[in-house]
Design an enzyme around this catalytic site. Structure first.
Site, PDB file in Angstrom:
ATOM      1  N   ARG A  32     -41.477  28.911  -2.605  1.00  0.00           N
ATOM      2  CA  ARG A  32     -40.925  29.552  -3.797  1.00  0.00           C
ATOM      3  C   ARG A  32     -39.475  29.197  -4.112  1.00  0.00           C
ATOM      4  NH1 ARG A  32     -42.983  35.674  -4.098  1.00  0.00           N
ATOM      5  NH2 ARG A  32     -45.207  35.348  -3.839  1.00  0.00           N
ATOM      6  N   ASP A 139     -38.580  46.834 -14.642  1.00  0.00           N
ATOM      7  CA  ASP A 139     -38.790  45.992 -13.460  1.00  0.00           C
ATOM      8  C   ASP A 139     -37.435  45.396 -13.081  1.00  0.00           C
ATOM      9  OD1 ASP A 139     -41.553  44.564 -12.161  1.00  0.00           O
ATOM     10  OD2 ASP A 139     -39.670  43.467 -11.835  1.00  0.00           O
TER      11      ASP A 139
HETATM   12  C1  SAM Z   1     -46.859  43.458  -7.254  1.00  0.00           C
HETATM   13  S1  SAM Z   1     -45.984  43.874  -8.711  1.00  0.00           S
HETATM   14  C2  SAM Z   1     -46.821  45.363  -9.229  1.00  0.00           C
HETATM   15  C3  SAM Z   1     -46.994  45.435 -10.729  1.00  0.00           C
HETATM   16  C4  SAM Z   1     -47.765  46.657 -11.222  1.00  0.00           C
HETATM   17  N1  SAM Z   1     -47.076  47.886 -10.927  1.00  0.00           N
HETATM   18  C5  SAM Z   1     -49.171  46.693 -10.640  1.00  0.00           C
HETATM   19  O1  SAM Z   1     -49.444  47.514  -9.767  1.00  0.00           O
HETATM   20  O2  SAM Z   1     -50.000  45.866 -11.047  1.00  0.00           O
HETATM   21  C6  SAM Z   1     -44.464  44.477  -8.011  1.00  0.00           C
HETATM   22  C7  SAM Z   1     -43.294  44.483  -8.976  1.00  0.00           C
HETATM   23  O3  SAM Z   1     -42.228  45.232  -8.415  1.00  0.00           O
HETATM   24  C8  SAM Z   1     -41.012  44.649  -8.836  1.00  0.00           C
HETATM   25  N2  SAM Z   1     -39.929  45.113  -7.954  1.00  0.00           N
HETATM   26  C9  SAM Z   1     -39.675  44.732  -6.681  1.00  0.00           C
HETATM   27  N3  SAM Z   1     -38.592  45.368  -6.223  1.00  0.00           N
HETATM   28  C10 SAM Z   1     -38.160  46.187  -7.208  1.00  0.00           C
HETATM   29  C11 SAM Z   1     -37.070  47.093  -7.332  1.00  0.00           C
HETATM   30  N4  SAM Z   1     -36.216  47.296  -6.337  1.00  0.00           N
HETATM   31  N5  SAM Z   1     -36.922  47.746  -8.519  1.00  0.00           N
HETATM   32  C12 SAM Z   1     -37.799  47.532  -9.546  1.00  0.00           C
HETATM   33  N6  SAM Z   1     -38.830  46.690  -9.484  1.00  0.00           N
HETATM   34  C13 SAM Z   1     -39.013  46.015  -8.322  1.00  0.00           C
HETATM   35  C14 SAM Z   1     -41.294  43.158  -8.776  1.00  0.00           C
HETATM   36  O4  SAM Z   1     -40.395  42.412  -9.573  1.00  0.00           O
HETATM   37  C15 SAM Z   1     -42.741  43.091  -9.266  1.00  0.00           C
HETATM   38  O5  SAM Z   1     -42.816  42.794 -10.627  1.00  0.00           O
END
Ligand code: SAM
Length: 273
Positions: A32, A139
């Site tokens: 990545r 996000d």
């Molecule tokens: C695996 S995705 C989940 C998306 C959606 N909630 C779902 O369940 O399909 C996780 C997301 O969390 C975000 N993320 C990670 N750390 C975070 C933080 N500290 N604050 C906000 N978002 C965060 C990532 O950028 C990513 O888009």
């Protein structure tokens, strides 16, 4: 790959996002971070680690976190939380309601989750006038927020979880892709927001979706985020977590909603406090 590079990169990712990169994730760095190394003219992960150690570099740190967050998502992912919300919506949208209905998708990735919520709300209203509805989608990643705002999805993405009836009703074909209808897109407001920061300015919500992000955090960070989400819930509000996530053993501010997997409400003594 230098192990120093891994420790430095993992340290930055953990400090900025809460995400813990364990040693078994070292392979992620190789695949990545290539574009980041290229963009910043760095020869290796070791060189990146050294640069991160030298002095804080906002742009570089942001790029590293962007590259190492997992953005996997799909429409109506895991089904259950959306079925539960659909059951609550008639009451939430009842004509006597004072104040807007507020729903927050707190780690919204590329937008499938908030747009799924918007479809449920539109279905529940079925064209009749209702209370004001605010769907906030946030996000940590500016890249995914940008993509989510466009509301454009591939055939593969719409095939994952989106009923054909909703595809036809809420999307228009745009070349090989599908574009969400402007009316539905207008129901969602997107914002870049880190769950580790002070969230009090967001106000209170009737429902919060914070799914498939806590799994990447350590226990103290999960507790911190859950407590902060509990404070953003109205007393009768609902928090939805992902299938592999729970509040149990992490906070007493939230309790499971009986018989609803993945749904939590504010513990009574806390709601009163
Ligand atoms: C695996 S995705 C989940 C998306 C959606 N909630 C779902 O369940 O399909 C996780 C997301 O969390 C975000 N993320 C990670 N750390 C975070 C933080 N500290 N604050 C906000 N978002 C965060 C990532 O950028 C990513 O888009």
């Amino acid at each position: 790959m230098s192990s120093d590079g891994f420790a430095d990169v993992a340290g930055v990712v953990r400090r900025r996002s809460g995400i813990v990169l364990t040693d078994d994730k070292a392979y992620l760095l190789e695949t990545r971070l290539g574009p980041v190394l290229q963009k910043f003219g760095l020869a290796s992960i070791g060189a990146l680690g050294a640069k991160l150690r030298q002095r804080p570099d906002e742009q570089l740190e942001r790029a590293v976190v962007e590259a190492l967050t997992t953005h996997e998502s799909s429409f109506f992912r895991d089904g259950k939380p959306f079925e539960h919300l659909a059951k609550l919506l008639p009451r939430m949208l009842a004509p006597g309601r004072t104040g807007p209905l507020r729903i927050w998708s707190a780690a919204c990735s590329t937008g499938q989750e908030p747009y799924s919520i918007a479809m449920l709300v539109a279905d529940a209203l079925a064209g009749r006038p209702g209370p004001k509805v605010e769907i906030l989608a946030t996000d940590i990643s500016g890249d995914v927020i940008g993509r989510a705002k466009q509301g454009v999805y591939t055939q593969f993405e719409v095939q994952r979880g989106l009923p054909i009836r909703s595809l036809v009703k809420y999307f228009k074909q745009d070349g090989a892709k599908w574009r969400i209808n402007p009316d539905l897109a207008a129901m969602v407001r997107f914002e870049e927001r880190n769950l580790l920061t002070d969230l009090s300015s967001l106000g209170k919500f009737d429902a919060i979706f914070c799914r498939n992000v806590l799994i990447y955090f350590d226990a103290p960070t999960k507790t911190r985020v859950l407590d902060s989400l509990a404070k953003r819930l109205n007393p009768d509000g609902v928090l939805y977590l992902g299938g592999a996530e729970t509040v149990l053993g992490l906070t007493d501010r939230l309790v499971p909603v009986s018989g609803e997997r993945g749904a939590y409400s504010v513990a009574e003594q806390r709601a009163a406090a």
